[in-house]
Design a protein around this motif. Structure first.
Motif, mmCIF file in Angstrom:
data_model
loop_
_atom_site.group_PDB
_atom_site.id
_atom_site.type_symbol
_atom_site.label_atom_id
_atom_site.label_comp_id
_atom_site.label_asym_id
_atom_site.label_seq_id
_atom_site.Cartn_x
_atom_site.Cartn_y
_atom_site.Cartn_z
ATOM 1 N N PRO A 64 0.811 -1.215 0.000
ATOM 2 C CA PRO A 64 0.000 0.000 0.000
ATOM 3 C C PRO A 64 0.843 1.262 0.000
ATOM 4 O O PRO A 64 2.070 1.222 0.181
ATOM 5 N N VAL A 65 0.171 2.384 -0.197
ATOM 6 C CA VAL A 65 0.819 3.694 -0.203
ATOM 7 C C VAL A 65 0.835 4.230 1.228
ATOM 8 O O VAL A 65 -0.154 4.120 1.957
ATOM 9 N N LEU A 66 1.954 4.819 1.637
ATOM 10 C CA LEU A 66 2.068 5.442 2.946
ATOM 11 C C LEU A 66 1.627 6.900 2.839
ATOM 12 O O LEU A 66 2.231 7.687 2.109
ATOM 13 N N VAL A 67 0.564 7.254 3.553
ATOM 14 C CA VAL A 67 0.042 8.621 3.571
ATOM 15 C C VAL A 67 0.466 9.264 4.892
ATOM 16 O O VAL A 67 0.181 8.733 5.965
ATOM 17 N N ILE A 68 1.137 10.404 4.807
ATOM 18 C CA ILE A 68 1.681 11.086 5.983
ATOM 19 C C ILE A 68 1.021 12.444 6.119
ATOM 20 O O ILE A 68 0.850 13.176 5.135
ATOM 21 N N GLY A 69 0.650 12.810 7.335
ATOM 22 C CA GLY A 69 0.105 14.132 7.591
ATOM 23 C C GLY A 69 1.158 15.206 7.372
ATOM 24 O O GLY A 69 2.213 15.185 8.009
ATOM 25 N N SER A 70 0.891 16.136 6.473
ATOM 26 C CA SER A 70 1.897 17.144 6.150
ATOM 27 C C SER A 70 2.291 18.020 7.348
ATOM 28 O O SER A 70 3.464 18.419 7.437
ATOM 29 N N PRO A 71 1.376 18.344 8.311
ATOM 30 C CA PRO A 71 1.839 19.134 9.462
ATOM 31 C C PRO A 71 2.940 18.442 10.260
ATOM 32 O O PRO A 71 3.768 19.116 10.882
ATOM 33 N N PHE A 72 2.953 17.101 10.235
ATOM 34 C CA PHE A 72 3.992 16.379 10.972
ATOM 35 C C PHE A 72 5.383 16.705 10.427
ATOM 36 O O PHE A 72 6.346 16.804 11.187
ATOM 37 N N LEU A 73 5.482 16.850 9.113
ATOM 38 C CA LEU A 73 6.794 17.076 8.505
ATOM 39 C C LEU A 73 7.383 18.415 8.937
ATOM 40 O O LEU A 73 8.603 18.546 9.066
ATOM 41 N N TRP A 74 6.536 19.402 9.133
ATOM 42 C CA TRP A 74 7.055 20.724 9.488
ATOM 43 C C TRP A 74 7.252 20.889 10.994
ATOM 44 O O TRP A 74 8.161 21.596 11.405
ATOM 45 N N TRP A 75 6.432 20.253 11.794
ATOM 46 C CA TRP A 75 6.559 20.446 13.234
ATOM 47 C C TRP A 75 7.494 19.424 13.878
ATOM 48 O O TRP A 75 8.248 19.754 14.782
ATOM 49 N N MET A 76 7.467 18.195 13.418
ATOM 50 C CA MET A 76 8.256 17.145 14.055
ATOM 51 C C MET A 76 9.701 17.170 13.589
ATOM 52 O O MET A 76 10.015 17.606 12.475
ATOM 53 N N ARG A 77 10.551 16.670 14.447
ATOM 54 C CA ARG A 77 11.945 16.464 14.079
ATOM 55 C C ARG A 77 12.060 15.110 13.368
ATOM 56 O O ARG A 77 11.143 14.287 13.414
ATOM 57 N N VAL A 78 13.166 14.867 12.712
ATOM 58 C CA VAL A 78 13.323 13.650 11.912
ATOM 59 C C VAL A 78 13.155 12.402 12.774
ATOM 60 O O VAL A 78 12.448 11.452 12.395
ATOM 61 N N ALA A 79 13.783 12.382 13.943
ATOM 62 C CA ALA A 79 13.682 11.201 14.813
ATOM 63 C C ALA A 79 12.258 10.994 15.300
ATOM 64 O O ALA A 79 11.780 9.854 15.408
ATOM 65 N N ALA B 115 4.091 25.694 7.068
ATOM 66 C CA ALA B 115 5.060 26.560 7.734
ATOM 67 C C ALA B 115 4.387 27.383 8.821
ATOM 68 O O ALA B 115 4.973 27.648 9.880
ATOM 69 N N GLY B 116 3.131 27.769 8.592
ATOM 70 C CA GLY B 116 2.404 28.521 9.593
ATOM 71 C C GLY B 116 2.127 27.715 10.840
ATOM 72 O O GLY B 116 2.043 28.277 11.947
ATOM 73 N N VAL B 117 1.981 26.394 10.700
ATOM 74 C CA VAL B 117 1.704 25.583 11.879
ATOM 75 C C VAL B 117 2.877 25.610 12.850
ATOM 76 O O VAL B 117 2.693 25.513 14.064
ATOM 77 N N ALA C 58 0.511 19.017 17.768
ATOM 78 C CA ALA C 58 0.367 19.402 16.366
ATOM 79 C C ALA C 58 -1.105 19.490 15.976
ATOM 80 O O ALA C 58 -1.518 20.414 15.259
ATOM 81 N N TYR C 59 -1.911 18.549 16.448
ATOM 82 C CA TYR C 59 -3.335 18.574 16.109
ATOM 83 C C TYR C 59 -4.001 19.824 16.665
ATOM 84 O O TYR C 59 -4.811 20.463 15.981
ATOM 85 N N ALA C 60 -3.672 20.189 17.918
ATOM 86 C CA ALA C 60 -4.272 21.378 18.528
ATOM 87 C C ALA C 60 -3.893 22.640 17.762
ATOM 88 O O ALA C 60 -4.743 23.488 17.461
ATOM 89 N N ARG D 96 16.911 19.005 13.596
ATOM 90 C CA ARG D 96 16.577 19.005 12.168
ATOM 91 C C ARG D 96 15.094 18.712 11.963
ATOM 92 O O ARG D 96 14.593 17.678 12.397
ATOM 93 N N PRO D 97 14.361 19.621 11.302
ATOM 94 C CA PRO D 97 12.939 19.356 11.056
ATOM 95 C C PRO D 97 12.764 18.307 9.969
ATOM 96 O O PRO D 97 13.594 18.161 9.068
ATOM 97 N N ALA D 98 11.653 17.588 10.050
ATOM 98 C CA ALA D 98 11.404 16.521 9.080
ATOM 99 C C ALA D 98 11.181 17.055 7.676
ATOM 100 O O ALA D 98 11.373 16.319 6.698
ATOM 101 N N CYS D 99 10.785 18.327 7.529
ATOM 102 C CA CYS D 99 10.575 18.868 6.183
ATOM 103 C C CYS D 99 11.878 18.973 5.408
ATOM 104 O O CYS D 99 11.861 19.113 4.173
ATOM 105 N N ASP D 100 13.021 18.884 6.102
ATOM 106 C CA ASP D 100 14.306 18.864 5.407
ATOM 107 C C ASP D 100 14.485 17.601 4.585
ATOM 108 O O ASP D 100 15.392 17.526 3.744
ATOM 109 N N LEU D 101 13.636 16.598 4.807
ATOM 110 C CA LEU D 101 13.698 15.376 4.019
ATOM 111 C C LEU D 101 13.140 15.579 2.612
ATOM 112 O O LEU D 101 13.269 14.696 1.766
#
Length: 576
Positions: A157-172, A301-303, A274-276, A327-332
């Motif tokens: 299957p395809v992995l669907v990722i919430g885009s806010p996670f990439l900007w707020w979360m760190r890579v780890a 980016a606004g989140v 992140a959800y809040a 390092r933010p996850a959006c750097d990936l």
């Protein structure tokens, strides 16, 4: 938990999922048996008659009746099966991310799958929401390439990722959050689970197809019968399918405990935060822009700004801002700005029902331009609407003690005078223009406020009718995969009441007057949206004074507030 314990839990969850999958497949088998039973009886009778073992007039009649019934049942069963097989299951609207656009993200997911010893997801996509999941896109209708040729059906299957996670979360943190999701590709590869999922998704798609409006009476009756059969089968499978998915989730969670287990606890806290922040950003910041025909092009980016501000204000979130040095996850992503823009446009479609592409009446806006191009325009548009309604109601301009008009243009004093008039309970007013009794009267809580609120609601309805939303289905639009579901698919807020609209419009008029006569400025608060800035500081005490005027007809608190800031309510303001 030990590795052995994790392995046992993983096996139990997967075993339970397989048991439930077999239950779903047994329901499919029973449905097939019911469809074939009359044909089997007819074959027995026909063979018996041909061999002379079953003879007589009564058997001949039974033979032809059963044969006719069998033909009808086979035709109906074939029609139901054809609709289920050909119905295209809905796909979640997402932003596809190719490996070329995010090689580091694909490498992270591939490493996760290898550590978990599960199949690698076939692709990665982003959703403008705070969630992540695996989505099966192996249906033939989803794998058609241009020219009618069929692509190779992916095995995973395809992995669907919430885009806010990439900007707020760190890579780890992202890796820890994705571990249990990626682990779900293991059970998904099991033939029984995959077959059960295809059957359930086919039933769901068939129900959607047969429910579409706009058919003639004959087709409506035929599809109504097929839809009834599909709904019956879907209800029979629902409990087993739900338990199967719980088993798959449990198996993935148990297997993922071997990867970054300690970090997963911290990462889950970030999911809640992140959800809040994402919810506040959409409802308070993005929604006003969408209603103005503008869509913020950097929502993700606004989140980060919204969550940073939330961390600063909320003591429960102390310490979270220290993570921002990692390092933010959006750097990936190779081009995070382009991905953010695509996700922002999709969010506007899903949550507001905006057009699929930018245009003259649906243009992007940067955060730096937001105060002037969204906040100021919103206030002046609402103020203009308020005065149009007052004009339609025959409300006179502000007048002085001698009855002379003080200002020819739209003024805040006109609004305050009208709402603070005394209501005599019969729809009339006492006290004359601008007159109030002790305590400011009761105009806002009676017919005066209700009439003005109703007028604003009617004016808004006329404007929306004159500018209908873009149709949900557009040729080539990926959202058409959702069938005939209207947009927005996930509305952010229920319709506003008349009193809420009235308070918003009065607040807008106050802000316009403050900007034009007292040097205030429109501003953006990451958690509260449009805000009024006075000497660079946001004023949060305006709402209570407006409610006193709107709900109680008491203008004195607002007059005192305006006087403290030097706002000239009798001066006309600029409208759009």
């Amino acid at each position: 938990m030990s590795d052995s314990g994790s392995g046992i839990g993983d096996e139990l969850g997967a075993q339970g999922a397989r048991v439930r999958a077999l239950a779903v497949l047994r329901i499919r088998g029973r449905a097939l048996a019911v469809a074939l039973l009359p044909a089997a009886v007819a074959v027995v009778l026909l063979v018996g008659g041909a061999t002379g073992r079953i003879g007589g007039a009564g058997w001949d009649t039974a033979r032809w009746v059963v044969t006719a019934v069998a033909v009808v049942v086979l035709l109906l069963g074939g029609a139901v099966a054809a609709v289920i097989a050909r119905a295209r299951p809905a796909l979640s609207p997402t932003v596809p991310v190719t490996e070329r656009a995010a090689p580091d993200l694909y490498r992270l997911v591939r490493d996760l799958a290898e550590r978990l010893e599960v199949p690698v997801p076939s692709a990665i996509a982003l959703t403008p929401d705070c969630d992540s999941w695996l989505e099966d896109r192996t249906h033939p209708a989803h794998t058609l390439a241009g020219g009618g040729r069929r692509r190779r059906i992916p095995a995973a299957p395809v992995l669907v990722i919430g885009s806010p996670f990439l900007w707020w979360m760190r890579v780890a943190e992202l890796r820890a959050v994705l571990a249990p999701v990626v682990a779900g590709t293991g059970p998904s590869a099991h033939p029984d689970i995959a077959a059960a999922r295809r059957f359930v998704r086919g039933l769901d798609a068939a129900v959607a197809v047969t429910s579409r409006p706009g058919r003639g009476p004959i087709r409506r009756a035929a599809f109504g019968f097929i839809g009834g059969i599909a709904r019956l089968l879907l209800r029979s499978c629902a409990e087993h399918a739900a338990q199967m998915e719980r088993g798959v989730a449990a198996a993935g969670s148990e297997r993922a405990q071997a990867v970054d287990y300690g970090l997963r606890i911290v990462a889950q806290e970030q999911v809640g935060l992140a959800y809040a922040g994402w919810d506040r950003l959409l409802t308070r910041v993005a929604l006003p822009a969408w209603r103005m025909g503008r869509w913020p092009s950097r929502l993700d980016a606004g989140v980060v700004s919204a969550l940073t501000e939330l961390s600063r204000r909320d003591r429960l979130a102390e310490g979270f801002t220290s993570r921002l040095g990692e390092r933010p996850a959006c750097d990936l992503l190779e081009e995070p700005g382009a991905v953010d823009e695509a996700a922002s446009l999709l969010a506007a479609r899903l949550f507001h029902g905006g057009p699929a592409e930018a245009g003259p009446d649906w243009s992007p806006v940067d955060w730096q331009q937001y105060p002037e191009e969204v906040v100021d325009r919103k206030w002046r548009t609402e103020a203009a609407r308020l005065h149009r309604v007052l004009d339609g109601m025959g409300v006179r301009r502000s007048v002085g003690p001698s009855g002379a008009t003080l200002a020819p243009g739209p003024t805040l004093a006109r609004v305050m005078d009208h709402l603070s008039r005394r209501d005599d309970g019969t729809g009339g007013t006492n006290g004359g223009p601008g007159g109030t009794g002790p305590g400011g009267g009761t105009g806002g809580s009676g017919g005066i406020g209700d009439a003005l609120a109703a007028g604003i609601s009617a004016e808004l309805a006329r404007e929306e009718a004159a500018n209908p939303p873009t149709p949900a289905e557009v040729a080539g639009d990926a959202l058409a995969l959702w069938g005939t579901d209207p947009l927005p698919l996930f509305p952010l807020q229920p319709p506003r009441t008349g009193r809420e609209l009235l308070a918003d419009h009065v607040t807008a008029m106050v802000c316009c007057s403050a900007v034009d006569t007292a040097g205030a400025a429109p501003g953006l608060d990451w958690l509260d949206g449009p805000t009024l800035l006075v000497d660079g500081e946001r004023r949060v005490d305006l709402g209570g004074h407006v409610l006193s005027l709107v709900e109680e007809g008491d203008a004195e608190p607002l007059r005192s507030w305006l006087a403290s800031l030097g706002v000239r309510a009798e001066k006309p303001v600029r409208l759009v």
